[in-house]
Scaffold this motif. Structure first.
Motif, mmCIF file in Angstrom:
data_model
loop_
_atom_site.group_PDB
_atom_site.id
_atom_site.type_symbol
_atom_site.label_atom_id
_atom_site.label_comp_id
_atom_site.label_asym_id
_atom_site.label_seq_id
_atom_site.Cartn_x
_atom_site.Cartn_y
_atom_site.Cartn_z
ATOM 1 N N VAL A 186 0.848 -1.193 0.000
ATOM 2 C CA VAL A 186 0.000 0.000 0.000
ATOM 3 C C VAL A 186 0.886 1.246 0.000
ATOM 4 C CG1 VAL A 186 -1.796 1.286 1.216
ATOM 5 C CG2 VAL A 186 -1.824 -1.229 1.215
ATOM 6 N N VAL A 187 0.635 2.138 -0.964
ATOM 7 C CA VAL A 187 1.430 3.357 -1.108
ATOM 8 C C VAL A 187 0.505 4.571 -1.148
ATOM 9 C CG1 VAL A 187 3.324 2.202 -2.321
ATOM 10 C CG2 VAL A 187 1.410 3.153 -3.636
ATOM 11 N N ASP A 188 1.105 5.752 -0.966
ATOM 12 C CA ASP A 188 0.330 6.987 -1.002
ATOM 13 C C ASP A 188 0.270 7.548 -2.420
ATOM 14 O OD1 ASP A 188 2.799 8.208 -1.498
ATOM 15 O OD2 ASP A 188 3.025 8.976 0.541
ATOM 16 N N ASP A 189 -0.212 8.771 -2.539
ATOM 17 C CA ASP A 189 -0.366 9.369 -3.868
ATOM 18 C C ASP A 189 0.960 9.628 -4.563
ATOM 19 O OD1 ASP A 189 -3.063 9.314 -3.648
ATOM 20 O OD2 ASP A 189 -3.337 11.439 -3.232
ATOM 21 N N ARG A 190 2.069 9.535 -3.813
ATOM 22 C CA ARG A 190 3.398 9.712 -4.400
ATOM 23 C C ARG A 190 4.085 8.365 -4.597
ATOM 24 N NH1 ARG A 190 7.053 13.032 -1.584
ATOM 25 N NH2 ARG A 190 7.438 14.478 -3.310
ATOM 26 N N LEU A 191 3.297 7.288 -4.488
ATOM 27 C CA LEU A 191 3.784 5.916 -4.664
ATOM 28 C C LEU A 191 4.747 5.491 -3.567
ATOM 29 C CD1 LEU A 191 4.303 6.056 -8.534
ATOM 30 C CD2 LEU A 191 2.425 4.940 -7.314
ATOM 31 N N TRP B 62 -6.098 5.298 -7.183
ATOM 32 C CA TRP B 62 -6.306 5.870 -8.509
ATOM 33 C C TRP B 62 -7.421 6.906 -8.437
ATOM 34 C CZ3 TRP B 62 -10.223 4.575 -12.552
ATOM 35 C CH2 TRP B 62 -9.984 5.304 -13.731
ATOM 36 N N HIS B 63 -7.089 8.114 -8.852
ATOM 37 C CA HIS B 63 -8.060 9.191 -8.858
ATOM 38 C C HIS B 63 -8.690 9.250 -10.247
ATOM 39 C CE1 HIS B 63 -6.814 10.701 -4.913
ATOM 40 N NE2 HIS B 63 -5.589 10.358 -5.285
ATOM 41 N N GLY B 64 -9.781 8.503 -10.402
ATOM 42 C CA GLY B 64 -10.430 8.392 -11.694
ATOM 43 C C GLY B 64 -11.651 9.283 -11.807
ATOM 44 N N GLY C 297 -13.888 9.361 -8.733
ATOM 45 C CA GLY C 297 -13.269 9.583 -7.436
ATOM 46 C C GLY C 297 -12.144 8.610 -7.165
ATOM 47 N N ALA C 298 -11.735 8.525 -5.916
ATOM 48 C CA ALA C 298 -10.564 7.739 -5.526
ATOM 49 C C ALA C 298 -10.926 6.270 -5.340
ATOM 50 C CB ALA C 298 -9.962 8.297 -4.248
ATOM 51 N N GLN C 299 -10.091 5.390 -5.889
ATOM 52 C CA GLN C 299 -10.240 3.947 -5.709
ATOM 53 C C GLN C 299 -8.889 3.360 -5.331
ATOM 54 O OE1 GLN C 299 -12.280 1.786 -8.972
ATOM 55 N NE2 GLN C 299 -12.549 3.767 -9.955
ATOM 56 N N LEU C 300 -8.866 2.494 -4.326
ATOM 57 C CA LEU C 300 -7.643 1.780 -3.974
ATOM 58 C C LEU C 300 -7.553 0.556 -4.873
ATOM 59 C CD1 LEU C 300 -5.238 1.826 -2.012
ATOM 60 C CD2 LEU C 300 -6.552 0.317 -0.505
ATOM 61 N N VAL C 301 -6.516 0.492 -5.698
ATOM 62 C CA VAL C 301 -6.440 -0.537 -6.735
ATOM 63 C C VAL C 301 -5.022 -1.114 -6.822
ATOM 64 C CG1 VAL C 301 -8.273 0.501 -8.136
ATOM 65 C CG2 VAL C 301 -5.898 1.186 -8.508
ATOM 66 N N PRO D 74 -1.855 12.984 -13.574
ATOM 67 C CA PRO D 74 -2.983 12.044 -13.692
ATOM 68 C C PRO D 74 -2.556 10.748 -14.373
ATOM 69 C CG PRO D 74 -3.576 14.241 -14.486
ATOM 70 C CD PRO D 74 -2.094 14.243 -14.285
ATOM 71 N N LEU D 75 -3.124 9.656 -13.907
ATOM 72 C CA LEU D 75 -2.848 8.345 -14.482
ATOM 73 C C LEU D 75 -4.106 7.846 -15.183
ATOM 74 C CD1 LEU D 75 -1.003 5.730 -14.638
ATOM 75 C CD2 LEU D 75 -2.236 4.978 -12.599
#
Length: 406
Positions: A264-269, A286-288, A291-295, A322-323
């Motif tokens: 598990v990592v944060d928004d900065r990996l 992932w901020h799609g 909204g946010a999903q833990l993937v 953005p990814l």
């Protein structure tokens, strides 16, 4: 905080994510020490061609190499290959290897990826999986000994199973694919799109059999016997298992990192300030469009994007951009592509058709917001639709503007 000349980055995992991170760090200006650790003895190589070009005989194994001699020299990286990682001391950013040696650094990037899932068959040692170059070499050697017309059974009709089946059929084998579900790819694509793809296998000369329970694979006089839940069996010269994969995280059990189907990592990996995880092994937010999903996403493009993003975080102190998840699969003579990360129960509508429905583009949505784009044989239309994932877009607006038709 940015990396400097006195730092030492240890990259654990010499697959695509790890190698791309090495290259990105140098490209972004990092000039400190850099070590790349891999459990396989080979230099970094690309995996997708194994089930596509290599298994078909269009490429040899050397054409998959990413870490060529010239690139390795340019990367100025110290290689430790063929030695698995055993433990990570997070506080000391020190890696302990299976051979008893240690590597001390200032930053550690975990890129250990995933491995092919195996099942406990009686003749498990004769059942192939396809994840590594060693797997491919072993499979190719057995294929060379099989004559055309022999039966090959592929257990699992997902992406890797379909790609393997396609390659085996191109070699003249009689291929039977055994799928546990009512349709292949129900999980990643959902029931509607899975139904749209239902006839691909038979059109390519592959015998796809759905709702099949495989009880065991045994050996009989040199042949393999696949035993099914209905009491029947199939005798084959070759069996390949495509039962998914699992993240390589067991070696981190005592590290203190948060492990939940991946690191598990944060928004900065980052899992900690000096320890990060990228690619298949990373469980990230992932901020799609919805909204946010833990993937955790096992896509080639996500691994490459993660590597570039982490490099910018560590070298330039830049936040990741953005990814947009993307994958493709070459199977049964066509190409399936997807943008986004829709759920299997999202709504989906076919918005474009070509060649009497043989090629098409579909748009997924949830609560009226576009969540994904899927295409069969229409790569340009898919690319034109990328903006629908980059910015939250209602299905109504997407249908009105129809970017895929530009």
């Amino acid at each position: 905080m940015s990396l400097g000349g006195s730092d030492h980055v240890i990259v654990v995992g010499a697959g695509l994510a790890g190698w791309r991170l090495v290259e990105s760090l140098r490209h972004d200006g990092y000039d400190g020490a850099l070590s790349l650790v891999g459990d396989e003895p080979e230099v970094p190589y690309d995996r997708p061609p194994l089930s596509k070009q290599v298994l078909r005989g269009a490429w040899d194994l050397e054409q998959t190499v990413l870490g060529t001699a010239q690139r390795l020299e340019s990367a100025r990286v110290t290689l430790r290959l063929g030695v698995p990682a055993r433990h990570l001391d997070v506080a000391a950013t020190t890696l302990h290897l299976e051979d008893g040696t240690t590597i001390a650094g200032t930053h550690v990037a975990i890129a250990t990826g995933s491995r092919a899932r195996r099942l406990d068959f009686s003749a498990a040692e004769r059942v192939h999986v396809l994840r590594t170059r060693a797997h491919a070499a072993r499979l190719l050697a057995e294929l060379d000994a099989l004559g055309p017309g022999r039966i090959a059974v592929v257990i699992g009709g997902g992406f890797i199973g379909a790609e393997v089946a396609t390659a085996l059929a191109s070699r003249g084998l009689r291929v039977i694919v055994l799928e546990r579900l009512r349709r292949p790819l129900l999980g990643p694509l959902g029931p509607v799109v899975a139904e749209w793809l239902a006839n691909l296998a038979s059109a390519a000369g592959v015998d796809l059999r759905v709702e099949q329970e495989v009880l065991d694979v045994t050996e009989d006089a040199g042949a393999l016997v696949v035993h099914l839940g209905d009491g029947s069996s199939i005798t084959a010269g070759l069996v390949v298992l495509g039962a998914g994969s699992q993240a390589n995280v067991e070696w981190l059990a005592t590290s203190g990192l948060s492990i939940d189907d991946g690191v598990v990592v944060d928004d900065r990996l980052q899992a900690t300030e000096r320890v990060a995880a990228i690619g298949d092994v990373a469980r990230f937010t992932w901020h799609g469009p919805l909204g946010a999903q833990l993937v955790r996403i096992e896509h080639w493009q996500v691994a490459a994007d993660h590597a570039a993003a982490l490099s910018r975080v560590w070298v330039r102190a830049q936040e990741p951009g953005p990814l947009v998840p993307y994958f493709w699969s070459d199977q049964y003579g066509t190409k399936i592509q997807m943008l986004g990360h829709p759920q299997g129960d999202d709504d989906v509508v076919r918005v474009l058709e070509r060649d009497g429905g043989a090629r098409w583009l579909g748009v997924y949505s949830r609560r009226g917001i576009v969540s994904g784009i899927v295409a069969l044989g229409l790569p340009r239309a898919l690319t034109l639709s990328r903006t629908l994932i980059e910015t939250p877009t209602s299905l109504e607006v997407a249908l009105r503007h129809a970017p895929w038709s530009a």
